[in-house]
Design a protein around this motif. Structure first.
Motif, PDB file in Angstrom:
ATOM      1  N   SER A 228      70.441  20.010 -11.525  1.00 59.06           N
ATOM      2  CA  SER A 228      71.310  19.439 -12.550  1.00 59.06           C
ATOM      3  C   SER A 228      71.195  20.275 -13.827  1.00 59.06           C
ATOM      4  CB  SER A 228      70.922  17.976 -12.773  1.00 59.06           C
ATOM      5  OG  SER A 228      71.721  17.417 -13.775  1.00 59.06           O
ATOM      6  N   THR A 229      70.195  19.971 -14.671  1.00 56.80           N
ATOM      7  CA  THR A 229      70.027  20.760 -15.899  1.00 56.80           C
ATOM      8  C   THR A 229      69.305  22.086 -15.627  1.00 56.80           C
ATOM      9  OG1 THR A 229      67.882  19.767 -16.370  1.00 56.80           O
ATOM     10  CG2 THR A 229      69.817  18.663 -17.288  1.00 56.80           C
ATOM     11  N   GLY A 230      68.679  22.188 -14.468  1.00 52.33           N
ATOM     12  CA  GLY A 230      67.923  23.397 -14.120  1.00 52.33           C
ATOM     13  C   GLY A 230      66.476  23.376 -14.599  1.00 52.33           C
TER      14      GLY A 230
ATOM     15  N   THR B 154      63.886  21.541 -13.753  1.00 50.64           N
ATOM     16  CA  THR B 154      62.913  21.477 -12.645  1.00 50.64           C
ATOM     17  C   THR B 154      62.705  22.872 -12.066  1.00 50.64           C
ATOM     18  OG1 THR B 154      63.626  19.228 -12.119  1.00 50.64           O
ATOM     19  CG2 THR B 154      62.521  20.448 -10.352  1.00 50.64           C
TER      20      THR B 154
ATOM     21  N   ARG C 285      70.213   8.810  -7.261  1.00 43.27           N
ATOM     22  CA  ARG C 285      68.861   8.954  -7.826  1.00 43.27           C
ATOM     23  C   ARG C 285      68.424   7.691  -8.558  1.00 43.27           C
ATOM     24  NH1 ARG C 285      69.750  14.602 -10.727  1.00 43.27           N
ATOM     25  NH2 ARG C 285      71.863  13.761 -10.750  1.00 43.27           N
TER      26      ARG C 285
ATOM     27  N   LYS D 247      55.530  17.033  -9.634  1.00 37.80           N
ATOM     28  CA  LYS D 247      56.351  16.948 -10.851  1.00 37.80           C
ATOM     29  C   LYS D 247      56.266  15.532 -11.402  1.00 37.80           C
ATOM     30  CE  LYS D 247      61.029  16.486 -10.648  1.00 37.80           C
ATOM     31  NZ  LYS D 247      62.406  16.886 -10.328  1.00 37.80           N
TER      32      LYS D 247
ATOM     33  N   HIS E  72      69.714  11.949  -2.105  1.00 35.69           N
ATOM     34  CA  HIS E  72      68.410  12.152  -2.746  1.00 35.69           C
ATOM     35  C   HIS E  72      67.252  11.533  -1.945  1.00 35.69           C
ATOM     36  CE1 HIS E  72      65.518  12.968  -5.757  1.00 35.69           C
ATOM     37  NE2 HIS E  72      65.308  11.695  -6.007  1.00 35.69           N
TER      38      HIS E  72
ATOM     39  N   ASP F 235      58.875  19.384  -6.002  1.00 35.69           N
ATOM     40  CA  ASP F 235      58.182  18.091  -6.044  1.00 35.69           C
ATOM     41  C   ASP F 235      58.037  17.561  -4.625  1.00 35.69           C
ATOM     42  OD1 ASP F 235      60.671  16.918  -5.349  1.00 35.69           O
ATOM     43  OD2 ASP F 235      61.208  16.701  -7.457  1.00 35.69           O
TER      44      ASP F 235
ATOM     45  N   ASP G  34      65.652  22.674  -3.608  1.00 42.24           N
ATOM     46  CA  ASP G  34      65.745  21.280  -4.045  1.00 42.24           C
ATOM     47  C   ASP G  34      67.032  20.684  -3.486  1.00 42.24           C
ATOM     48  OD1 ASP G  34      64.912  19.001  -5.323  1.00 42.24           O
ATOM     49  OD2 ASP G  34      64.789  19.886  -7.320  1.00 42.24           O
ATOM     50  N   ASP G  35      67.151  19.356  -3.561  1.00 41.73           N
ATOM     51  CA  ASP G  35      68.419  18.760  -3.115  1.00 41.73           C
ATOM     52  C   ASP G  35      69.501  18.957  -4.177  1.00 41.73           C
ATOM     53  OD1 ASP G  35      67.039  16.990  -4.803  1.00 41.73           O
ATOM     54  OD2 ASP G  35      67.905  15.198  -3.891  1.00 41.73           O
ATOM     55  N   VAL G  36      69.121  18.745  -5.449  1.00 40.01           N
ATOM     56  CA  VAL G  36      70.083  18.828  -6.558  1.00 40.01           C
ATOM     57  C   VAL G  36      69.525  19.753  -7.645  1.00 40.01           C
ATOM     58  CG1 VAL G  36      71.326  17.491  -8.320  1.00 40.01           C
ATOM     59  CG2 VAL G  36      70.571  16.350  -6.241  1.00 40.01           C
TER      60      VAL G  36
HETATM   61  C1  R5P Z   1      65.018  14.816  -8.554  1.00 44.71           C
HETATM   62  O1  R5P Z   1      63.858  14.637  -8.225  1.00 44.71           O
HETATM   63  C2  R5P Z   1      65.861  15.835  -7.853  1.00 44.71           C
HETATM   64  O2  R5P Z   1      65.383  16.124  -6.573  1.00 44.71           O
HETATM   65  C3  R5P Z   1      65.985  17.126  -8.625  1.00 44.71           C
HETATM   66  O3  R5P Z   1      64.727  17.759  -8.696  1.00 44.71           O
HETATM   67  C4  R5P Z   1      66.465  16.882 -10.016  1.00 44.71           C
HETATM   68  O4  R5P Z   1      67.585  16.038 -10.023  1.00 44.71           O
HETATM   69  C5  R5P Z   1      66.826  18.173 -10.709  1.00 44.71           C
HETATM   70  O5  R5P Z   1      67.209  17.893 -12.010  1.00 44.71           O
HETATM   71  P1  R5P Z   1      67.159  19.003 -13.124  1.00 44.71           P
HETATM   72  O6  R5P Z   1      67.883  20.202 -12.606  1.00 44.71           O
HETATM   73  O7  R5P Z   1      67.865  18.366 -14.284  1.00 44.71           O
HETATM   74  O8  R5P Z   1      65.744  19.274 -13.431  1.00 44.71           O
END
Ligand code: R5P
Length: 293
Positions: A221-223, A225, A94, A190, A128, A167, A217-219
């Motif tokens: 992380s903290t949730g 998004t 990222r 976003k 990503h 996003d 989503d692809d990832v």
């Molecule tokens: C970034 O744009 C990635 O696609 C994910 O949306 C992002 O990494 C999610 O991060 P988090 O869970 O912390 O919101």
């Protein structure tokens, strides 16, 4: 002979991959010294072998990366013929551009280190941005888990499912999964503050009454998004709200936050080993590797 070599942390995926490819597997012995340094030891001969080294580098990503570099470099030194690095979760992808002046291009440095550690080919899963692999000075393959995720979602018997991308970057995946499920999708906008990391999702009315929603989503992380989108989906009348992704990192209290935000189920793949790893990406990785066997 082609052999799958995997670390303790990537044992499940490494085993599944060797089974898919019907080839021999090997593990590498490892331990951590009291000061945190890693100790690794090859327990079988690798001289003259073609190695598929599996190491998914989810948190603790720095430790996993350095252990991967040690493994690749030593495999070459011990006489391995070709080395394919399979890094299902590729960390730092990222950070593929300078969002602020002076930022470190971590993604580019990881690519350089992989090359110098003797990887001949990199295979990863749902990186990503595909373009981030352009700076890697080696052949790369980006495998997608989206058809596998779609197949899993089909089994959940969702009511008139609607796929939501949080996003623009996630829109292509949402379109793909929606088309496999023969349903529709939409994409939010976003904005992330590059200094504070705060996320804002532009709110928009959707008619989701009587529909189960998949936020894809692809990832995760903290949730944060997912929570932003889940709240909008819940206000719009959604039934079940499934958070689906390839890499469910689920850092800290991500699961709790998502559940409080209305998410009913979290679905991820085995690129990260967690309670959410419901789908194995081994068949997709195996498919991409068959041409080299
Ligand atoms: C970034 O744009 C990635 O696609 C994910 O949306 C992002 O990494 C999610 O991060 P988090 O869970 O912390 O919101």
């Amino acid at each position: 002979m082609v052999v799958v070599l995997y670390s303790r942390e990537s044992e499940k995926l490494g085993t599944r991959l060797a089974e898919e490819l019907k080839i021999k597997r090997m593990t590498i012995e490892s331990k951590t010294f009291p000061d945190g340094e890693s100790y690794l030891r090859f327990t079988e001969q690798v001289t003259g072998q073609d190695l598929i080294v599996v190491q998914s580098c989810y948190p603790l990503q720095d430790k996993r990366l350095i252990e991967l570099f040690f493994t690749l470099d030593t495999a070459k030194e011990l006489g391995a013929k070709t080395i394919i690095a399979v890094i299902p979760y590729l960390p730092y992808s990222r950070q593929d551009k300078r969002f602020r002046v002076g930022e470190v291009l971590s993604n580019t440095t990881v690519g350089k280190l992989l090359k110098s550690a003797s990887a001949d080919l990199l295979v990863t899963v749902d990186v990503h941005q595909k373009e981030s692999l352009n700076s890697y000075a080696m052949h790369t393959i980006n495998v997608t888990a989206m058809p596998l995720i779609a197949d899993y979602l089909k089994k959940l018997k969702l009511s008139h499912p609607f796929i939501l991308a949080p996003d623009k970057g996630a829109a292509a995946n949402a379109r793909r999964v929606a088309s496999i499920l023969e349903t529709d999708y939409d994409c939010f906008e976003k904005r992330r503050d590059t200094v504070t990391g705060q996320i804002e999702t532009s709110e928009r009315c959707l008619d989701l009454v009587g529909r189960d929603v998949v936020i894809l989503d692809d990832v995760i992380s903290t949730g944060k998004t997912i929570v932003n989108v889940s709240r909008i989906a819940a206000k719009s009348g959604a039934g079940r709200i499934i958070a689906a992704c390839t890499h469910a990192l689920l850092v800290g209290d991500a699961e709790v936050k998502m559940k409080e935000g209305g998410v009913t189920d979290i679905v991820g793949t085995d690129t990260v080993d967690s309670f959410a790893s419901r789908i194995s990406v081994a068949p997709a990785i195996a498919e991409s590797l068959r041409q080299f066997l």
